[in-house]
Design a protein around this motif. Structure first.
Motif, PDB file in Angstrom:
ATOM      1  N   ASP A  82       7.653  14.161 -20.446  1.00  0.00           N
ATOM      2  CA  ASP A  82       6.474  14.578 -21.219  1.00  0.00           C
ATOM      3  C   ASP A  82       5.610  13.355 -21.528  1.00  0.00           C
ATOM      4  N   GLY A  83       5.487  12.461 -20.541  1.00  0.00           N
ATOM      5  CA  GLY A  83       4.718  11.238 -20.746  1.00  0.00           C
ATOM      6  C   GLY A  83       3.272  11.406 -20.330  1.00  0.00           C
ATOM      7  N   GLY A  84       2.765  10.454 -19.521  1.00  0.00           N
ATOM      8  CA  GLY A  84       1.405  10.564 -19.034  1.00  0.00           C
ATOM      9  C   GLY A  84       1.216  11.828 -18.207  1.00  0.00           C
ATOM     10  N   HIS A  85       0.027  12.432 -18.304  1.00  0.00           N
ATOM     11  CA  HIS A  85      -0.201  13.733 -17.678  1.00  0.00           C
ATOM     12  C   HIS A  85      -1.094  13.661 -16.442  1.00  0.00           C
ATOM     13  N   THR A  86      -1.257  12.475 -15.881  1.00  0.00           N
ATOM     14  CA  THR A  86      -1.952  12.378 -14.606  1.00  0.00           C
ATOM     15  C   THR A  86      -0.984  12.762 -13.492  1.00  0.00           C
TER      16      THR A  86
END
Length: 336
Positions: free
Chosen positions: A141-145
């Motif tokens: 659930d980290g960066g959403h790129t």
């Protein structure tokens, strides 16, 4: 782990789901929490060994569920940029380490929690085990790129135990479509993990050989939440939990019944109000009639008093006073 130890972990999981979820700020659907809790319990019962981990913990709402599922010899690893927001390239969340650590102290065992402050992109897949350990449940659930999502899935794959589970967040969030693109890129370049289930905004992946027992467990344990089995998704078949499930249908039926009852009660109140207004109008008319009658009676009494006063004050009344007195004496004697 002994049966008593397993029971203790299960008790912690239940306590957090029932009490902690509402106390910690963040985004974590209750139905997804139930599915993850079920998977943690399944791992305990099956004897699956390993740590738990999450990339992008924010204030810890979902991470704390994982942290409550560890045994005494296991760790819960949390990785987040926290206040290093210059590393948050897509501004997909702003974690607060102080708040996170307070929540850990309140709802988990801090001695079992390892905090790594930094970007997951600084961790190479071949060094993932050094950071996260050998993991049995890994939440991404980290960066959403698309690039970061694909990278983080490779990190999870690199340190996942044979029958472990990866949970990918925001898979259907229209604000973060890079997650879906990153999943597509990952699946196109790797066949190590395969999707097997979906719940509210979460996708569950595992190694192909491990999906069978996981699917069977969830179908049995979460039957009232199973909306539709074997839905095609990127070349795999996934079970959908939530939408269309018996629980959702039952909740919708109950809501409709409450709405119907509420409408009936509202109509009854309107009828009662209308009847009450009619009764009030009748009483007001009766009161007005009584008031007028009272006024008339008072006026009649005043008129009568005036006539009496006029009569007793006349000359004839005074002249005939001895006669009336004598007449009264005679009548008294006769009665006597």
């Amino acid at each position: 782990m002994s049966g008593a130890g397993t029971t203790s972990v299960e008790r912690r999981i239940s306590r957090y789901v029932e009490e902690g979820l509402g106390a910690v700020t963040g985004w974590f659907e209750t139905e997804s929490a139930e599915v993850i809790a079920s998977l943690l319990r399944h791992q305990l019962a099956a004897g699956t060994q390993g740590d738990v981990a999450e990339i992008g913990v924010h204030h810890g709402k979902s991470f704390l569920l994982l942290a409550n599922g560890v045994r005494p010899d296991e760790r819960a690893v949390a990785l987040d940029v926290f206040d290093d927001q210059h590393l948050n390239v897509d501004q997909s969340g702003k974690g607060d380490r102080a708040v996170f650590e307070r929540n850990v102290a309140a709802w988990a065992d801090p001695d079992r929690v390892v905090v790594v402050q930094g970007s997951s992109t600084d961790v190479a897949p071949d060094r993932a085990v050094e950071t996260f350990g050998h993991v049995r449940l890994f939440s991404v659930d980290g960066g959403h790129t698309s690039g970061i999502t694909c990278h983080d899935l490779r990190l999870a794959e690199a340190c996942l135990v044979d029958d472990g589970v990866v949970v990918l967040d925001d898979i259907f969030n229209p604000h973060w479509l890079g997650v879906l693109s990153g999943l597509r890129d990952y699946l196109a370049t790797s066949s190590a993990l395969r999707p097997f289930a979906v719940s509210a905004n979460k996708l569950y992946l595992a190694r192909p050989d491990a999906t069978g027992p996981l699917v069977a467990h969830l179908r049995e344990d979460m039957a009232d939440l199973l909306g539709k089995p074997e839905v095609e998704f990127f070349g795999a078949l996934v079970d959908v939990y939530g939408m269309g499930s018996p629980r959702r249908r039952r909740a919708a039926a109950e809501a409709a019944a409450r709405a119907k009852d509420g409408s009936a009660q509202e109509q009854q109140l309107r009828d009662d109000l209308q009847e009450g207004r009619a009764r009030l109008a009748t009483v007001q008319r009766e009161l007005e009639e009584a008031r007028r009658a009272l006024v008339a009676c008072r006026q009649a009494a005043v008129d009568a008093q005036r006539r009496v006063d006029a009569m007793t004050g006349s000359t004839s009344w005074r002249v005939t006073a001895p006669v009336r007195a004598a007449g009264g004496w005679v009548k008294a004697r006769r009665r006597g």
